[in-house]
Design an enzyme around this catalytic site. Structure first.
Site, PDB file in Angstrom:
ATOM      1  N   ARG A   1       0.844  -1.198   0.000  1.00  0.00           N
ATOM      2  CA  ARG A   1       0.000   0.000   0.000  1.00  0.00           C
ATOM      3  C   ARG A   1       0.876   1.244   0.000  1.00  0.00           C
ATOM      4  O   ARG A   1       1.637   1.475   0.935  1.00  0.00           O
ATOM      5  CB  ARG A   1      -0.907   0.002   1.236  1.00  0.00           C
ATOM      6  CG  ARG A   1      -1.849   1.194   1.358  1.00  0.00           C
ATOM      7  CD  ARG A   1      -2.653   1.080   2.647  1.00  0.00           C
ATOM      8  NE  ARG A   1      -3.685   2.084   2.760  1.00  0.00           N
ATOM      9  CZ  ARG A   1      -3.526   3.276   3.317  1.00  0.00           C
ATOM     10  NH1 ARG A   1      -2.338   3.623   3.814  1.00  0.00           N
ATOM     11  NH2 ARG A   1      -4.529   4.139   3.382  1.00  0.00           N
TER      12      ARG A   1
ATOM     13  N   SER B   1     -12.803  -2.175   1.362  1.00  0.00           N
ATOM     14  CA  SER B   1     -12.856  -1.546   2.680  1.00  0.00           C
ATOM     15  C   SER B   1     -14.302  -1.199   3.022  1.00  0.00           C
ATOM     16  O   SER B   1     -15.040  -0.684   2.174  1.00  0.00           O
ATOM     17  CB  SER B   1     -12.030  -0.259   2.693  1.00  0.00           C
ATOM     18  OG  SER B   1     -10.670  -0.518   2.487  1.00  0.00           O
TER      19      SER B   1
ATOM     20  N   LYS C   1      -5.297   5.795   8.972  1.00  0.00           N
ATOM     21  CA  LYS C   1      -6.647   6.041   8.471  1.00  0.00           C
ATOM     22  C   LYS C   1      -7.321   7.106   9.333  1.00  0.00           C
ATOM     23  O   LYS C   1      -8.446   6.955   9.802  1.00  0.00           O
ATOM     24  CB  LYS C   1      -7.478   4.746   8.491  1.00  0.00           C
ATOM     25  CG  LYS C   1      -7.096   3.745   7.412  1.00  0.00           C
ATOM     26  CD  LYS C   1      -8.047   2.570   7.389  1.00  0.00           C
ATOM     27  CE  LYS C   1      -7.758   1.637   6.239  1.00  0.00           C
ATOM     28  NZ  LYS C   1      -8.123   2.186   4.938  1.00  0.00           N
TER      29      LYS C   1
END
Length: 228
Positions: free
Chosen positions: A48, A117, A146
């Site tokens: 990621r 997600s 996040k």
């Protein structure tokens, strides 16, 4: 195609520890991080990098594909479907604001894993309807990776456990200190980034969390199975 699809989905159903690797987060060599988490027992890894240029990301993804292929570790790429297709990754993970699942399948192939997600039960239901192979549930607790998403807490985890047939990974602010609580609440797969890759001993941090999952997990393998 059918046998390949079964192979990938069966392998994901066996996942306990899913490690998200972002080399720029810790300014370490991605390949070295990957080898350390694999030695520690990671079942699946996700590459990621939200802001890295495609050419740099592609080079790292090629290295990850070679290493994960040699070690039989599931390799998932975050967001970048075209690169996932180029390196023959095992799957793709997409967020709520990324492309839809149908378009992603056109790029990486119907036999590969696609994860979505989710942050509430409505998103989880939609992901299941649209044909996701797994979902992430979170962020369970606050996490800097996040920070734009508010923590969902254990209630959402329990809703998913009761209602959704897909395999799911719990994510967000998970550490060795709170992992047992999450497992007991039904989080039989855990996705972790910072608590592993930011640790001084990545292999040991990975092994500690994998051991917690193996020893304390009463739910593994009990999901309702969808027809393949």
């Amino acid at each position: 195609m059918k046998n390949s699809t079964i192979k990938y989905k069966k392998r994901f159903s066996d996942v306990l520890l899913y490690v998200i690797i972002s080399p720029t987060l810790v300014r370490k060599n991605g390949g070295n991080i990957l080898q350390e988490v694999i030695r520690g027992g990671a079942d699946a890894v996700q590459l990621r990098e939200k802001t890295m240029p495609d050419n740099e990301f592609l080079a790292i993804a090629k290295d990850f594909r070679e290493i994960t292929g040699q070690t039989n570790t599931l390799f998932i790429i975050n967001d970048r479907a075209k690169i996932a297709g180029k390196v023959n990754a095992d799957g793709l993970h997409i967020g709520q604001t990324d492309m839809n699942i149908n378009n992603a399948r056109k790029i990486i192939g119907n036999d590969k894993i696609i994860g979505r997600s989710t942050h509430n039960i409505f998103q989880a239901r939609l992901a299941e309807q649209e044909g996701a192979d797994y979902i992430s549930v979170g962020p369970l607790f606050y996490t800097a990776t996040k920070s734009h998403e508010p923590p969902v807490g254990l209630r959402y985890l329990q809703q998913v456990r009761q209602e959704i047939s897909l395999p799911f990974v719990v994510i967000g602010g998970i550490t060795a200190n709170n992992a047992a609580e999450i497992i007991q609440a039904g989080g039989n797969r855990i996705a972790i980034c910072s608590a592993i890759i930011c640790s001084e001993n990545i292999t040991q941090a990975t092994r500690t969390l994998k051991d917690l999952l193996v020893k304390n997990n009463p739910f593994s393998g009990q999901e309702k199975k969808l027809p393949l």
